[in-house]
Scaffold this active site. Structure first.
Site, PDB file in Angstrom:
ATOM      1  N   SER A  53       0.241  -2.117  -1.134  1.00  0.00           N
ATOM      2  CA  SER A  53       0.852  -1.938  -2.449  1.00  0.00           C
ATOM      3  C   SER A  53       1.374  -0.527  -2.662  1.00  0.00           C
ATOM      4  CB  SER A  53      -0.188  -2.233  -3.517  1.00  0.00           C
ATOM      5  OG  SER A  53      -1.237  -1.294  -3.395  1.00  0.00           O
ATOM      6  N   CYS A  54       1.082   0.401  -1.739  1.00  0.00           N
ATOM      7  CA  CYS A  54       1.466   1.798  -2.003  1.00  0.00           C
ATOM      8  C   CYS A  54       2.524   2.365  -1.072  1.00  0.00           C
ATOM      9  CB  CYS A  54       0.228   2.687  -1.947  1.00  0.00           C
ATOM     10  SG  CYS A  54      -0.755   2.553  -3.426  1.00  0.00           S
ATOM     11  N   PHE A  55       2.209   2.452   0.212  1.00  0.00           N
ATOM     12  CA  PHE A  55       3.120   3.170   1.121  1.00  0.00           C
ATOM     13  C   PHE A  55       4.549   2.625   1.074  1.00  0.00           C
ATOM     14  CE2 PHE A  55      -0.417   4.719   4.237  1.00  0.00           C
ATOM     15  CZ  PHE A  55      -0.904   5.524   3.231  1.00  0.00           C
ATOM     16  N   ASP A  75       6.059   3.484  -2.458  1.00  0.00           N
ATOM     17  CA  ASP A  75       6.102   4.916  -2.783  1.00  0.00           C
ATOM     18  C   ASP A  75       7.105   5.673  -1.908  1.00  0.00           C
ATOM     19  OD1 ASP A  75       4.262   4.405  -4.710  1.00  0.00           O
ATOM     20  OD2 ASP A  75       2.555   5.273  -3.652  1.00  0.00           O
TER      21      ASP A  75
END
Ligand code: UDX
Length: 405
Positions: A245-247, A250
């Site tokens: 859900s992040c890298f 982002d």
């Protein structure tokens, strides 16, 4: 303290549970009625080791009603900030800020925990007329409670006295606390995640190289690199690339943000490009093993974006699955935790393997190590380095020489 947490996703639930376990009075708010209902019945919508036990121990009030936050001292914003067409979507953040400014006490503090591009929290401060502090999270799924209780560092951006109150909340962790401006705190999160993504993609390119050099194994190379303190051993594990859900979101958000400012983050751009290529390399590995894959039955072991979670957001396994289907292969999958609708799922790895000619290991769940005996006679691509190649005949692995001298 009396603390509100707005947005009961991964970060919100963990933050609420940990703060409640430290004796704070916590109220969790989410717009999703079903989620609130199930949390009020002590059912967590996410799988995270230790979370169910922790939620049973603490008392948190979950509600869809913002007005319940009227007398909190601090309100954490933990809503999602997806990247859509290369640009961060801040609608959820600003809608939370606006709802909070209608109900909070004037001396309450809004804490931005959602990942937001630099400038967002200052805008939130101006729009709401409230004090806003940035306090990014760095928790990893699968270790979320541990990472919240014992983070490597705590970053707090914003005014002195508001920041002091947030510092008080996290003081129990005994972690180093870094005080910064709002914008620096926002950027620290992106710079950290992008750097880790760069490390992974770097290891993956070295893995590509190892596959073309005789007698080379990327794990030997990265392990030796990692002993150098300046490099460190973490996030150098070659495989099928990063998901979650992040890298992925982002890195795209910071690229979009920087290009709007007229700057190019060329290294991050390259990391994204290398990562986008990882699923394609799994397909070419299967073709190398099996020749034609059209009409062949291929099994994917692991669907979650990494082990220890049921989260399949931006999972490389699902990208590989789609590519295989596009190539005309028949796909069956198995994962110990993740549930995905609309695909053929086996009850266990043995069933998955037995019904297939080819096997791809897409997530390194520990239960996949030692399965070499059931893989006999199958074409195997180990994308996550869990197998012992010496025990198999028709197997290849990420980052291990494919050419004989
Ligand atoms: C990450 C960050 O670690 C965390 O600080 C941030 O707040 C949220 O994003 P998470 O997404 O839970 O956490 O997973 P993480 O363990 O960091 O792994 C991300 C992805 O990188 C996974 O797909 C994992 O398989 C991959 N990875 C990680 C590698 O391919 N190699 C590595 O060496 C490390």
């Amino acid at each position: 303290m009396k603390i509100g947490v707005v947005g009961l996703g991964y970060v919100g639930i963990i933050t609420a549970a940990v703060l409640a376990s430290r004796g704070h009075q916590v109220i969790g708010v989410d717009v999703d009625k079903e989620k609130v209902k199930s949390l009020n019945c002590n059912r967590s919508p996410i799988y995270e080791p230790g979370l169910d036990e922790l939620l049973r121990k603490v008392k948190i009030n979950y509600t869809t009603d913002y007005s319940k936050l009227s007398d909190v001292d601090i309100a954490f914003i933990t809503v999602s900030t997806p990247t859509v067409n290369g640009k961060i979507l801040l609608d959820h953040v600003f809608s939370a800020v606006s709802s909070l400014s209608n109900v909070l006490r004037r001396d309450a503090i809004i804490v931005m925990k959602s990942t937001v591009i630099p400038g967002t929290s200052r805008k939130a401060k101006e729009l709401s007329g409230m004090e806003v502090v940035v306090n990014p999270e760095f928790l990893r799924e699968g270790y979320a409670i541990e990472d919240t209780l014992h983070p490597d560092r705590i970053v707090i951006g914003g005014d002195k006295s508001a920041g002091d109150l947030v510092e008080e909340v996290w003081r129990f962790t005994n972690s180093p606390i870094i005080r910064t401006s709002l914008e620096e705190a926002e950027l620290i999160k992106y710079a950290s995640n992008s750097f880790l993504a760069v490390k992974i993609s770097f290891a993956n390119e070295i893995a590509n190289l190892c596959e073309r050099i005789p007698n080379c194994d990327v794990n030997v190379v990265t392990q030796a690199m990692g002993i150098d303190k300046r490099i460190s051993p973490y996030f150098l594990k070659a495989g099928l690339g990063y998901g979650g859900s992040c890298f992925p979101k982002d890195t795209l958000a910071i690229l979009g943000f920087s290009s709007e400012l007229g700057e190019k983050l060329r290294i991050v751009e390259a990391a994204v490009e290398v990562n986008n290529e990882r699923p394609l390399r799994a397909i070419s590995a299967m073709k190398e093993l099996m020749g034609e894959i059209k009409g062949k039955r291929i099994c994917i072991l692991g669907l979650s974006f990494k082990p220890g979670t049921d989260d399949t957001r931006e999972s490389v396994a699902l990208k590989i699955l789609n590519l295989l289907e596009k190539e005309g292969a028949e796909v069956i999958a198995y994962d110990p935790k993740a549930k995905v609708e609309g695909i053929k799922i086996a009850r266990n790895s043995e069933e998955c393997i037995m019904s297939s000619e080819g096997v791809i290991i897409a997530t390194e769940w520990s239960e996949f190590s030692g399965i070499e005996p059931i893989l006999k006679g199958k074409y195997v691509f180990d994308g996550r380095r869990v197998l012992d190649l010496k025990k198999l005949d028709n197997a290849i692995m990420v980052g291990v020489s494919r050419c004989k001298r």
